[in-house]
Design a protein around this motif. Structure first.
Motif, short mmCIF file in Angstrom:
data_model
loop_
_atom_site.label_atom_id
_atom_site.label_comp_id
_atom_site.label_asym_id
_atom_site.label_seq_id
_atom_site.Cartn_x
_atom_site.Cartn_y
_atom_site.Cartn_z
N HIS A 74 0.86 -1.19 0.00
CA HIS A 74 0.00 0.00 0.00
C HIS A 74 0.89 1.24 0.00
O HIS A 74 2.12 1.11 0.02
N ASP A 78 5.82 4.45 5.28
CA ASP A 78 6.71 3.43 5.86
C ASP A 78 6.87 2.23 4.93
O ASP A 78 7.68 1.34 5.19
N HIS A 79 6.12 2.21 3.80
CA HIS A 79 6.21 1.12 2.82
C HIS A 79 6.71 1.59 1.46
O HIS A 79 7.01 0.76 0.60
N ASP A 175 -0.06 -4.70 7.65
CA ASP A 175 -1.00 -3.57 7.76
C ASP A 175 -2.45 -3.96 7.51
O ASP A 175 -3.23 -3.19 6.98
N HIS A 206 -4.58 -1.65 12.70
CA HIS A 206 -3.65 -2.79 12.65
C HIS A 206 -4.18 -3.92 13.52
O HIS A 206 -4.75 -3.66 14.58
N HIS A 228 5.63 -6.00 11.66
CA HIS A 228 5.10 -4.63 11.82
C HIS A 228 4.82 -4.37 13.31
O HIS A 228 3.74 -3.92 13.71
ZN LIG Z 1 2.92 0.23 7.88
#
Ligand SMILES: [Zn+2]
Ligand SMILES: [Zn+2]
Ligand SMILES: [Zn+2]
Length: 260
Positions: A74, A78-79, A175, A206, A228
């Motif tokens: 996504h 952070d990705h 996620d 989450h 994560h």
């Molecule tokens: Zn994340």
């Protein structure tokens, strides 16, 4: 097939800037978690799942000189925040230029085009990342160098969608907050299941440990790993006694062999 955890931390990583908790102050290297990412190697095909802000450091740590593709879960930073650093792979054999192949849903691909607009501009300046974006259909498997990848649709929150991936006997979900039964069916028969779990307490976008455990219980893989993770997950060393049986915390650099 080999899975390497490149990062197992939540969006801010562990340690968290400024935090003085026992996890953030721990000397145990398994408590030091870069942003969530993984590398899957099947035969001669090397796939990276997500390229967050720690992508450069993660690639240096693996020592690899080439990757075949990045598949994105996504558009959260952070990705995706490290995508600019694919440049190193583009120019590693200069003057041969090797484009980076990035796979994502149409929505996530549109976010990448916007966030890294200079890489997709008509009139690019010298040295920008060379990216070929491939839009995937969430309902259809696709393949990279002959390796079949099945997208798994999930809900991250009421605002965001997320994509997990099944590659052979491995499924990797990060996620996720909600998953439909039709998608859980696509996970059946996996050997190794990786699922996100932020902490023990519930969170609105989450899975908690209990929610991840519930999914794992339904799928019944041979091995299950949580990723994560936030600092609230506690010390890695005491995690076996705090986790449901058959579930382990992943940690950065952990390598897993998965047989087909
Ligand atoms: Zn994340
Ligand atoms: Zn902390
Ligand atoms: Zn996210």
């Amino acid at each position: 097939m080999k899975l390497t955890f490149l990062g197992t931390g939540t969006s801010q990583g562990v340690p968290l800037i400024g935090c003085r908790c026992e996890v953030c102050c721990s000397e145990d290297k398994r408590d030091k978690r870069l942003r969530t990412s993984a590398m899957v190697e099947v035969n001669d095909c090397r796939i990276i799942i997500d390229a967050g802000p720690d992508f450069r450091q993660q690639m240096l740590r693996t020592g690899v000189r080439s990757i075949d593709a990045i598949i994105l879960t996504h558009e959260h930073k952070d990705h995706t925040g490290g995508i600019d650093d694919v440049r190193a792979f583009n120019f590693v054999d200069y003057p041969i230029i090797r484009p980076s192949h990035i796979y994502a849903t149409p929505h996530t691909a549109a976010c990448v085009r916007k966030d890294f607009d200079y890489a997709f501009a008509e009139n690019k300046y010298r040295g920008v990342p060379v990216i070929e974006l491939h839009e995937i259909d969430i309902d259809k498997p696709f393949s990279i160098k002959g390796v079949e990848i099945i997208p798994i649709h999930g809900h991250h929150s009421d605002r965001f969608e997320v994509t997990g991936y099944r590659i052979g006997k491995l499924a990797y979900l990060t996620d996720f907050k909600k998953i439909e039964q039709s998608e859980i069916n696509k996970l059946m028969g996996v050997d190794t299941l990786v699922v996100n779990a932020l902490r023990f307490k519930p969170h609105d976008s989450h899975f908690s440990v209990a929610e991840a455990a519930q999914l794992i219980e339904q799928v019944k893989p041979r091995k299950a790993y949580l990723t994560h993770l936030s600092h609230e997950i506690g010390l890695h060393t005491t995690s076996p006694e705090r986790l449901p049986k058959g579930i382990e915390l992943a940690y950065d650099t952990l390598e897993i062999e998965i047989n087909d």
